[in-house]
Design an enzyme around this catalytic site. Structure first.
Site, short mmCIF file in Angstrom:
data_model
loop_
_atom_site.label_atom_id
_atom_site.label_comp_id
_atom_site.label_asym_id
_atom_site.label_seq_id
_atom_site.Cartn_x
_atom_site.Cartn_y
_atom_site.Cartn_z
N ASP A 121 0.93 -1.06 0.11
CA ASP A 121 0.21 0.05 -0.10
C ASP A 121 0.83 1.23 -0.02
O ASP A 121 0.49 2.29 -0.61
CB ASP A 121 -0.91 -0.08 1.26
CG ASP A 121 -2.23 -0.94 1.05
OD1 ASP A 121 -2.19 -1.51 -0.10
OD2 ASP A 121 -2.92 -1.05 1.74
N ARG B 91 -5.43 20.54 22.89
CA ARG B 91 -4.26 20.11 23.24
C ARG B 91 -4.02 18.51 23.39
O ARG B 91 -4.98 17.85 24.01
CB ARG B 91 -3.80 20.52 24.86
CG ARG B 91 -3.96 22.03 24.92
CD ARG B 91 -3.50 22.45 26.64
NE ARG B 91 -2.07 22.18 26.71
CZ ARG B 91 -1.66 21.49 27.90
NH1 ARG B 91 -2.65 20.99 28.54
NH2 ARG B 91 -0.42 21.23 28.22
N ASN C 172 -3.92 9.34 1.97
CA ASN C 172 -4.35 8.80 3.31
C ASN C 172 -4.66 9.71 4.17
O ASN C 172 -5.92 9.70 4.77
CB ASN C 172 -3.34 7.80 3.77
CG ASN C 172 -3.40 6.51 3.64
OD1 ASN C 172 -4.36 5.96 3.32
ND2 ASN C 172 -2.60 5.76 4.14
N SER D 62 -6.13 3.56 14.24
CA SER D 62 -5.48 3.31 15.50
C SER D 62 -5.40 4.41 16.65
O SER D 62 -5.50 4.22 17.62
CB SER D 62 -4.09 3.14 15.30
OG SER D 62 -3.27 4.43 14.98
#
Length: 298
Positions: free
Chosen positions: A80, A182, A154, A200
């Protein structure tokens, strides 16, 4: 029945030559694909750096821009990451891409190397599924000056250095203030990138047909700062308000040392990438295989 694609480019995953040669197995793989193209009655073109790094002489070669202007189809051999780079560079030409994966199944390079001939034969004769993905165009503005510009398939990521503390970011959408954040960073991901770093970091997966971006904070200081899905017609601006050693990443392209007051501006590109998959390809089938859904079930 004659192939509908006549001029076919091949771009392989390669490293810079070490001691003057590439691994023989990589050379054999690429040359085998080129010979397959010839047997189909098509005209092969090797990307020039692929040919040089693998010691493949005697074939027609072009650089990536030349491939975009000359070829009807491009075969990308690798994973990829290789496909991301090629997709960005060929997007302006509208050249459709087919991915042949040398390792594990990829999200966008989905034809396994073993047995690629059958899948490619069908694609060359018009038996395929078309999968069009949007590109992001990002600029880093320093005052009124653009100091960096890139396309991303992406994601666009603003994050802190490995040893520094949190960054402080001011986020606007279409010129409207959204929030001060923050966090360790912030991700703007396309549907393609929603299954990469954004996933993730706790973001949702977006189906490729959804015209949206996902905005995902990385380890936010306030747990109420949650991912949000935005229309891809929006312009997202991320201003650096505080922090040290801050960088911006556009897929695999990086700009380090952002300054306070710099603005990372993301909008939808006018270009899109077109992937061709074997007939019967399914996005959900890819998710099941890549994410190992249903393993351990009855």
């Amino acid at each position: 029945m004659k192939p509908i694609f006549r001029r076919i480019a091949v771009i392989g995953k390669y490293r810079e030559p070490v001691a003057g040669a590439a691994p023989a197995s990589a050379q054999q793989i690429i040359e085998g694909i080129v010979q397959f193209i010839i047997r189909q009655g098509c005209e092969p073109t090797l990307e020039a750096e692929t040919a040089a790094s693998m010691g493949l002489d005697g074939y027609h070669t072009l650089d990536v821009d030349g491939i975009g202007g000359h070829c009807d189809l491009c075969l990308v051999v690798g994973g990829d990451g290789t496909m991301l780079g090629v997709g960005r560079r060929l997007a302006g030409y509208g050249t459709p891409l087919v991915g042949i994966n040398q390792g594990r199944l990829g999200f966008i390079t989905d034809i396994p190397l073993q047995g690629y001939e059958a899948a490619l034969t069908a694609i060359l004769h018009g038996e395929y599924e078309e999968d069009v993905r949007p590109l992001m165009q990002a600029r880093v503005m320093r005052g009124d000056t653009c100091v960096f510009e890139a396309l991303a398939l992406n994601d666009v990521v603003v994050n802190r250095g490995s040893t520094s503390g949190m960054v402080e970011l001011r986020v606007e959408v279409d010129g409207v203030f959204v929030s001060n954040q923050r966090a360790d960073g912030l991700i703007v991901a396309s549907p393609t990138g929603s299954t990469a770093y954004a996933l993730s970091a706790g973001g949702p997966m977006l189906h490729p047909s959804i015209p949206g971006w996902v905005l995902v904070p990385i380890a936010p200081h306030m747990l109420s700062n949650r991912p949000i899905v935005l229309p891809d017609a929006s312009e997202i601006a991320i201003e650096i308000a505080g922090g040290r050693d801050i960088s911006a990443n556009f897929d695999m392209q990086s700009l380090a040392s952002l300054q306070h007051g710099d603005r990372v501006v993301v909008r939808r590109s006018a270009h899109r990438v077109c992937f061709l998959h074997p007939r019967g390809w399914s996005y959900f089938s890819t998710l099941r295989k890549k994410l190992r859904w249903n393993e351990g079930g009855s």
